[in-house]
Design a protein around this motif. Structure first.
Motif, PDB file in Angstrom:
ATOM      1  N   ALA A 115       4.759   7.642   1.323  1.00 39.68           N
ATOM      2  CA  ALA A 115       5.228   6.454   2.037  1.00 39.68           C
ATOM      3  C   ALA A 115       4.638   5.218   1.387  1.00 39.68           C
ATOM      4  CB  ALA A 115       4.833   6.506   3.502  1.00 39.68           C
ATOM      5  N   SER A 116       5.318   4.099   1.580  1.00 39.18           N
ATOM      6  CA  SER A 116       4.836   2.825   1.066  1.00 39.18           C
ATOM      7  C   SER A 116       5.141   1.745   2.090  1.00 39.18           C
ATOM      8  CB  SER A 116       5.510   2.497  -0.270  1.00 39.18           C
ATOM      9  OG  SER A 116       5.071   1.252  -0.782  1.00 39.18           O
ATOM     10  N   ILE A 117       4.291   0.728   2.128  1.00 39.38           N
ATOM     11  CA  ILE A 117       4.468  -0.358   3.087  1.00 39.38           C
ATOM     12  C   ILE A 117       4.212  -1.679   2.381  1.00 39.38           C
ATOM     13  CG2 ILE A 117       2.071  -0.208   3.889  1.00 39.38           C
ATOM     14  CD1 ILE A 117       3.155  -0.809   6.741  1.00 39.38           C
ATOM     15  N   ASN A 118       4.999  -2.700   2.704  1.00 38.61           N
ATOM     16  CA  ASN A 118       4.812  -3.977   2.031  1.00 38.61           C
ATOM     17  C   ASN A 118       3.615  -4.718   2.628  1.00 38.61           C
ATOM     18  OD1 ASN A 118       5.927  -4.878   4.467  1.00 38.61           O
ATOM     19  ND2 ASN A 118       6.982  -6.580   3.450  1.00 38.61           N
ATOM     20  N   TRP A 119       3.360  -5.899   2.142  1.00 43.00           N
ATOM     21  CA  TRP A 119       2.113  -6.585   2.451  1.00 43.00           C
ATOM     22  C   TRP A 119       1.934  -6.896   3.925  1.00 43.00           C
ATOM     23  CZ3 TRP A 119       1.540 -11.609   4.393  1.00 43.00           C
ATOM     24  CH2 TRP A 119       2.739 -12.329   4.534  1.00 43.00           C
ATOM     25  N   ASN A 120       3.022  -7.168   4.642  1.00 41.92           N
ATOM     26  CA  ASN A 120       2.871  -7.548   6.058  1.00 41.92           C
ATOM     27  C   ASN A 120       3.391  -6.478   7.019  1.00 41.92           C
ATOM     28  OD1 ASN A 120       5.621  -7.728   5.795  1.00 41.92           O
ATOM     29  ND2 ASN A 120       5.791  -9.856   6.441  1.00 41.92           N
ATOM     30  N   VAL A 162       5.495  -6.010  -2.551  1.00 44.96           N
ATOM     31  CA  VAL A 162       6.631  -5.276  -2.012  1.00 44.96           C
ATOM     32  C   VAL A 162       6.402  -3.781  -2.153  1.00 44.96           C
ATOM     33  CG1 VAL A 162       8.218  -7.150  -2.495  1.00 44.96           C
ATOM     34  CG2 VAL A 162       7.889  -5.357  -4.208  1.00 44.96           C
ATOM     35  N   ILE A 163       7.138  -2.996  -1.368  1.00 43.19           N
ATOM     36  CA  ILE A 163       6.995  -1.547  -1.437  1.00 43.19           C
ATOM     37  C   ILE A 163       7.394  -1.071  -2.832  1.00 43.19           C
ATOM     38  CG2 ILE A 163       7.360  -1.153   1.013  1.00 43.19           C
ATOM     39  CD1 ILE A 163      10.244  -0.366   0.362  1.00 43.19           C
ATOM     40  N   THR A 164       6.734  -0.034  -3.288  1.00 45.99           N
ATOM     41  CA  THR A 164       7.011   0.488  -4.612  1.00 45.99           C
ATOM     42  C   THR A 164       6.676   1.962  -4.642  1.00 45.99           C
ATOM     43  OG1 THR A 164       6.585   0.180  -6.977  1.00 45.99           O
ATOM     44  CG2 THR A 164       4.722  -0.155  -5.477  1.00 45.99           C
ATOM     45  N   ILE A 165       7.345   2.682  -5.511  1.00 44.48           N
ATOM     46  CA  ILE A 165       7.173   4.132  -5.577  1.00 44.48           C
ATOM     47  C   ILE A 165       6.362   4.617  -6.773  1.00 44.48           C
ATOM     48  CG2 ILE A 165       8.437   6.328  -5.745  1.00 44.48           C
ATOM     49  CD1 ILE A 165      10.731   4.942  -4.216  1.00 44.48           C
ATOM     50  N   PRO A 166       6.602   4.132  -7.986  1.00 41.87           N
ATOM     51  CA  PRO A 166       5.900   4.681  -9.149  1.00 41.87           C
ATOM     52  C   PRO A 166       4.384   4.502  -9.091  1.00 41.87           C
ATOM     53  CG  PRO A 166       7.769   3.335  -9.835  1.00 41.87           C
ATOM     54  CD  PRO A 166       7.557   3.078  -8.379  1.00 41.87           C
ATOM     55  N   GLU A 167       3.680   5.536  -9.504  1.00 45.05           N
ATOM     56  CA  GLU A 167       2.225   5.465  -9.532  1.00 45.05           C
ATOM     57  C   GLU A 167       1.719   4.329 -10.407  1.00 45.05           C
ATOM     58  OE1 GLU A 167       1.162  10.231  -9.033  1.00 45.05           O
ATOM     59  OE2 GLU A 167      -0.140   8.884 -10.165  1.00 45.05           O
ATOM     60  N   ARG A 168       2.442   3.994 -11.443  1.00 42.77           N
ATOM     61  CA  ARG A 168       2.006   2.960 -12.370  1.00 42.77           C
ATOM     62  C   ARG A 168       1.931   1.581 -11.706  1.00 42.77           C
ATOM     63  NH1 ARG A 168       7.289   4.137 -13.923  1.00 42.77           N
ATOM     64  NH2 ARG A 168       8.776   2.417 -13.615  1.00 42.77           N
ATOM     65  N   ASP A 169       2.570   1.440 -10.560  1.00 44.57           N
ATOM     66  CA  ASP A 169       2.549   0.169  -9.853  1.00 44.57           C
ATOM     67  C   ASP A 169       1.332   0.025  -8.940  1.00 44.57           C
ATOM     68  OD1 ASP A 169       6.164   0.030  -9.340  1.00 44.57           O
ATOM     69  OD2 ASP A 169       4.915  -0.557 -11.041  1.00 44.57           O
ATOM     70  N   MET A 223       0.845  -1.188   0.000  1.00 48.17           N
ATOM     71  CA  MET A 223       0.000   0.000   0.000  1.00 48.17           C
ATOM     72  C   MET A 223       0.880   1.237   0.000  1.00 48.17           C
ATOM     73  SD  MET A 223      -3.150  -1.093   0.044  1.00 48.17           S
ATOM     74  CE  MET A 223      -4.039   0.397   0.493  1.00 48.17           C
ATOM     75  N   GLY A 224       0.309   2.323  -0.461  1.00 46.73           N
ATOM     76  CA  GLY A 224       1.071   3.563  -0.472  1.00 46.73           C
ATOM     77  C   GLY A 224       0.214   4.754  -0.131  1.00 46.73           C
ATOM     78  N   TRP A 225       0.848   5.769   0.374  1.00 42.80           N
ATOM     79  CA  TRP A 225       0.227   7.077   0.561  1.00 42.80           C
ATOM     80  C   TRP A 225       0.928   8.069  -0.367  1.00 42.80           C
ATOM     81  CZ3 TRP A 225      -4.095   8.332   3.143  1.00 42.80           C
ATOM     82  CH2 TRP A 225      -4.559   7.465   4.134  1.00 42.80           C
ATOM     83  N   PHE A 226       0.134   8.833  -1.086  1.00 43.12           N
ATOM     84  CA  PHE A 226       0.629   9.871  -1.983  1.00 43.12           C
ATOM     85  C   PHE A 226       0.005  11.193  -1.571  1.00 43.12           C
ATOM     86  CE2 PHE A 226       2.588   7.431  -5.509  1.00 43.12           C
ATOM     87  CZ  PHE A 226       2.236   6.159  -5.105  1.00 43.12           C
ATOM     88  N   ARG A 227       0.558  12.273  -2.069  1.00 45.80           N
ATOM     89  CA  ARG A 227      -0.062  13.572  -1.838  1.00 45.80           C
ATOM     90  C   ARG A 227       0.136  14.474  -3.038  1.00 45.80           C
ATOM     91  NH1 ARG A 227       3.833  16.098   2.966  1.00 45.80           N
ATOM     92  NH2 ARG A 227       5.654  16.610   1.668  1.00 45.80           N
ATOM     93  N   GLN A 228      -0.820  15.379  -3.188  1.00 44.60           N
ATOM     94  CA  GLN A 228      -0.761  16.348  -4.277  1.00 44.60           C
ATOM     95  C   GLN A 228      -1.053  17.724  -3.720  1.00 44.60           C
ATOM     96  OE1 GLN A 228      -3.314  15.598  -7.659  1.00 44.60           O
ATOM     97  NE2 GLN A 228      -1.957  16.780  -8.981  1.00 44.60           N
ATOM     98  N   ALA A 229      -0.056  18.568  -3.758  1.00 40.75           N
ATOM     99  CA  ALA A 229      -0.207  19.945  -3.308  1.00 40.75           C
ATOM    100  C   ALA A 229      -0.760  20.788  -4.453  1.00 40.75           C
ATOM    101  CB  ALA A 229       1.137  20.484  -2.840  1.00 40.75           C
ATOM    102  N   PRO A 230      -1.362  21.924  -4.141  1.00 41.37           N
ATOM    103  CA  PRO A 230      -1.917  22.778  -5.199  1.00 41.37           C
ATOM    104  C   PRO A 230      -0.862  23.150  -6.238  1.00 41.37           C
ATOM    105  CG  PRO A 230      -2.668  23.502  -3.048  1.00 41.37           C
ATOM    106  CD  PRO A 230      -1.637  22.443  -2.796  1.00 41.37           C
ATOM    107  N   GLY A 231      -1.188  22.916  -7.489  1.00 43.37           N
ATOM    108  CA  GLY A 231      -0.292  23.278  -8.573  1.00 43.37           C
ATOM    109  C   GLY A 231       0.897  22.370  -8.767  1.00 43.37           C
TER     110      GLY A 231
END
Length: 129
Positions: free
Chosen positions: A54-59, A108-115, A39-47
């Motif tokens: 952050a990202s966390i693996n399955w367990n 597993v933890i991952t960063i790219p949005e495409r994942d 799972m991951g948490w993303f954020r989008q600031a204005p503009g």
């Protein structure tokens, strides 16, 4: 179909804390349930573009943090409750953004949005100075 619902956002002052929650239901397109998905948490600031926080693996045994939040934010999960959390301490005005949780295609933890295959609607976090 998987559904993610975030909560816990709000308006706080600099230095305050918030805990975001994201409850998952259903399965991903591939049939992978929440309990075996990173799972991951993303954020989008204005503009600005949406970025990973952050990202966390399955367990919960492996985590990743963006440099901007390292030492202040903590990602965790409770698979029994199908919930992932983001504890945010020492909040700064630059943390102001819409925060999204997302369910990854893999374990597993991952960063790219495409994942990430499923996204919540987002919750607003506003930090005043």
């Amino acid at each position: 179909q998987a559904q993610l619902v975030e909560s816990g956002g709000g308006l706080v002052q600099a230095g305050d804390s918030l805990r975001l929650s994201c409850v998952a239901s259903g399965r991903t397109f591939s049939g992978r349930p929440f309990s075996v998905s990173a799972m991951g948490w993303f954020r989008q600031a204005p503009g600005k573009e949406r970025v990973v926080v952050a990202s966390i693996n399955w367990n919960g045994g492996d985590t990743y943090y963006a440099d901007s939040v390292k030492g202040r934010f903590t990602i965790s999960r409770d698979n029994a409750k199908n919930t992932v959390y983001l504890q945010m301490n020492s909040l700064k005005p630059e943390d102001t953004a819409i925060y999204y949780c997302a369910q990854a295609r893999g374990v597993v933890i991952t960063i790219p949005e495409r994942d990430y295959s499923y996204w919540g609607q987002g919750t607003q976090v506003t930090v005043s100075s």
